[in-house]
Design a protein around this motif. Structure first.
Motif, PDB file in Angstrom:
ATOM      1  N   MET A   7       0.843  -1.208   0.000  1.00 42.98           N
ATOM      2  CA  MET A   7       0.000   0.000   0.000  1.00 42.98           C
ATOM      3  C   MET A   7       0.871   1.247   0.000  1.00 42.98           C
ATOM      4  SD  MET A   7      -3.517  -0.707   0.901  1.00 42.98           S
ATOM      5  CE  MET A   7      -3.958   0.202   2.347  1.00 42.98           C
ATOM      6  N   PHE A  11       0.389   4.064  -2.684  1.00 45.07           N
ATOM      7  CA  PHE A  11      -0.257   5.326  -2.293  1.00 45.07           C
ATOM      8  C   PHE A  11       0.709   6.374  -1.752  1.00 45.07           C
ATOM      9  CE2 PHE A  11      -3.929   2.278  -1.503  1.00 45.07           C
ATOM     10  CZ  PHE A  11      -4.517   2.543  -2.725  1.00 45.07           C
ATOM     11  N   GLY A  34      -4.022  13.586 -10.170  1.00 43.31           N
ATOM     12  CA  GLY A  34      -4.273  13.505  -8.731  1.00 43.31           C
ATOM     13  C   GLY A  34      -5.602  12.875  -8.370  1.00 43.31           C
ATOM     14  N   CYS A  35      -6.348  12.377  -9.355  1.00 39.16           N
ATOM     15  CA  CYS A  35      -7.617  11.689  -9.079  1.00 39.16           C
ATOM     16  C   CYS A  35      -7.392  10.196  -9.207  1.00 39.16           C
ATOM     17  CB  CYS A  35      -8.693  12.134 -10.071  1.00 39.16           C
ATOM     18  SG  CYS A  35      -9.308  13.793  -9.743  1.00 39.16           S
ATOM     19  N   ARG A  36      -7.397   9.504  -8.094  1.00 35.32           N
ATOM     20  CA  ARG A  36      -7.063   8.080  -8.122  1.00 35.32           C
ATOM     21  C   ARG A  36      -8.190   7.177  -7.640  1.00 35.32           C
ATOM     22  NH1 ARG A  36      -2.818   6.767 -11.314  1.00 35.32           N
ATOM     23  NH2 ARG A  36      -1.584   8.647 -11.433  1.00 35.32           N
ATOM     24  N   GLY A  63      -9.113  10.336   3.127  1.00 34.94           N
ATOM     25  CA  GLY A  63      -8.367   9.443   2.237  1.00 34.94           C
ATOM     26  C   GLY A  63      -8.139  10.145   0.915  1.00 34.94           C
ATOM     27  N   GLY A  65      -5.625  11.148  -0.795  1.00 36.24           N
ATOM     28  CA  GLY A  65      -4.569  10.810  -1.747  1.00 36.24           C
ATOM     29  C   GLY A  65      -3.794  12.042  -2.159  1.00 36.24           C
ATOM     30  N   PRO A  69      -9.464  15.091  -6.488  1.00 41.57           N
ATOM     31  CA  PRO A  69     -10.915  15.290  -6.379  1.00 41.57           C
ATOM     32  C   PRO A  69     -11.273  16.531  -5.563  1.00 41.57           C
ATOM     33  CG  PRO A  69     -10.369  12.976  -6.062  1.00 41.57           C
ATOM     34  CD  PRO A  69      -9.063  13.722  -6.092  1.00 41.57           C
ATOM     35  N   GLU A  85      -5.400  12.249   5.150  1.00 38.96           N
ATOM     36  CA  GLU A  85      -4.780  11.164   4.385  1.00 38.96           C
ATOM     37  C   GLU A  85      -3.664  10.552   5.262  1.00 38.96           C
ATOM     38  OE1 GLU A  85      -4.804   9.446   1.365  1.00 38.96           O
ATOM     39  OE2 GLU A  85      -2.927   8.587   2.108  1.00 38.96           O
ATOM     40  N   ALA A 106      -5.565   8.618   9.670  1.00 39.50           N
ATOM     41  CA  ALA A 106      -6.403   7.547   9.135  1.00 39.50           C
ATOM     42  C   ALA A 106      -7.858   7.923   9.336  1.00 39.50           C
ATOM     43  CB  ALA A 106      -6.091   6.237   9.858  1.00 39.50           C
ATOM     44  N   LEU A 123     -13.360   8.615  -1.234  1.00 38.40           N
ATOM     45  CA  LEU A 123     -13.473   8.099  -2.600  1.00 38.40           C
ATOM     46  C   LEU A 123     -12.452   6.996  -2.859  1.00 38.40           C
ATOM     47  CD1 LEU A 123     -13.604  11.691  -4.171  1.00 38.40           C
ATOM     48  CD2 LEU A 123     -15.539  10.303  -3.386  1.00 38.40           C
ATOM     49  N   GLY A 124     -12.943   5.787  -3.018  1.00 37.57           N
ATOM     50  CA  GLY A 124     -12.040   4.669  -3.283  1.00 37.57           C
ATOM     51  C   GLY A 124     -11.215   4.299  -2.069  1.00 37.57           C
ATOM     52  N   VAL A 125     -11.718   4.584  -0.883  1.00 29.24           N
ATOM     53  CA  VAL A 125     -10.943   4.407   0.348  1.00 29.24           C
ATOM     54  C   VAL A 125     -11.451   3.223   1.170  1.00 29.24           C
ATOM     55  CG1 VAL A 125     -10.275   5.548   2.524  1.00 29.24           C
ATOM     56  CG2 VAL A 125     -10.430   6.888   0.409  1.00 29.24           C
ATOM     57  N   THR A 128      -9.741  -0.085   1.213  1.00 28.85           N
ATOM     58  CA  THR A 128      -8.341  -0.109   1.669  1.00 28.85           C
ATOM     59  C   THR A 128      -8.232   0.078   3.184  1.00 28.85           C
ATOM     60  OG1 THR A 128      -7.989   2.277   1.442  1.00 28.85           O
ATOM     61  CG2 THR A 128      -7.593   0.956  -0.509  1.00 28.85           C
TER      62      THR A 128
END
Ligand SMILES: C[S@@+](CC[C@H](N)C(=O)[O-])C[C@H]1O[C@@H](n2cnc3c(N)ncnc32)[C@H](O)[C@@H]1O
Length: 253
Positions: A7, A11, A34-36, A63, A65, A69, A85, A106, A123-125, A128
């Protein structure tokens, strides 16, 4: 290799390399690179509208990143986001690229008072996070009563996955419903990520140029190879339909 190391390559190290590449290629590359989490500006705009973002809205991106976003939302909807983040190099990368306030934290332990934000997105977190219930509870705690929470969640559509990126745990639709109900979060609206328009050619070309430069600079580095391996696995799971992205608008019950 541990989950944490993989990770970190994906990341943390990649975030620093992304900021370096943008510095070399030009600032117009920063938001696409920067949008992951969703990689889809159309989905971000839809979510920002549903969360009621506008001038004066206090938005937390949990989160965050590299911060693409939150920056897109700030530029197009006129609010000033705060980023959280856990990866230090990602925090530094977003500060370097966009200069927005960021805390290293976190999502399960957010250093903010109860009800401090009008809106929170993550978003997308979720997949993980080691403690997904804890993450959702914290998102709920820091949003004000009547505020909105946005999620991009990657969900497993099959019983078993043939492969999985290290450190990720994909829930099923039913498991997500259970997590949301336990966190007392109601679903106001949802949409499938795949139903949004793909990024336009300029956006995609900018993101590709950054990826290509990072590969030229670091392609022989084992950390790049691990990060690429992780990205390829999630890419295959999505293109095979075994994992699908969902965008959700939530409200504290
Ligand atoms: C797929 S990236 C998405 C980044 C960003 N949200 C975006 O859409 O571009 C997942 C992010 O979640 C972060 N992350 C991992 N575990 C986390 C946790 N427990 N709490 C908050 N963020 C976490 C990672 O460091 C990474 O930056």
């Amino acid at each position: 290799m541990t989950d944490d190391e993989a990770m970190a390559d994906e990341f943390d190290t990649m975030a620093a390399w992304t900021a370096d590449a943008v510095a070399e290629l030009g600032p117009e590359h920063a938001v696409p690179a920067g949008c992951r989490g969703s990689g889809s500006p159309a989905a971000l705009r839809w979510l920002a509208g549903r969360l009621g973002l506008g001038p004066g809205t206090r938005l937390l991106d949990c989160g965050a990143g590299v911060g693409g976003p939150a920056e897109l939302a700030a530029r197009e909807f006129g609010m000033r986001p705060v980023l959280a983040e856990p990866m230090l190099s990602a925090c530094r990368a977003s500060a370097r690229l966009f200069g927005r306030p960021v805390v290293a934290a976190a999502g399960e332990r957010l250093p903010f008072a109860d009800g401090m934000f009008d809106a929170v997105w993550s978003l997308g977190v979720l997949c993980t996070a080691p403690d997904q219930a804890g993450l959702l509870a914290e998102l709920r705690r820091v949003v004000r009563p009547g505020g909105r929470i946005g999620l991009v969640a990657y969900l497993r559509t099959v019983r078993r996955l043939p492969e999985q990126p290290e450190g990720n745990s994909f829930r099923t639709d039913a498991e997500l419903a259970g997590l949301l109900s336990a966190a007392r979060l109601g679903v106001l609206e949802q949409a499938e990520l795949a139903d949004f328009a793909a990024p336009g050619p300029d956006w995609q070309a900018a993101a590709d140029r950054v990826d290509e430069l990072i590969e030229r600079r670091h392609g022989s580095d084992p950390r790049w190879q691990t990060a690429r391996h992780q990205e390829q696995i999630i890419g295959r799971l999505i293109s095979d339909g075994r994992v699908a992205g969902r965008v959700l608008v939530l409200s504290p019950a």
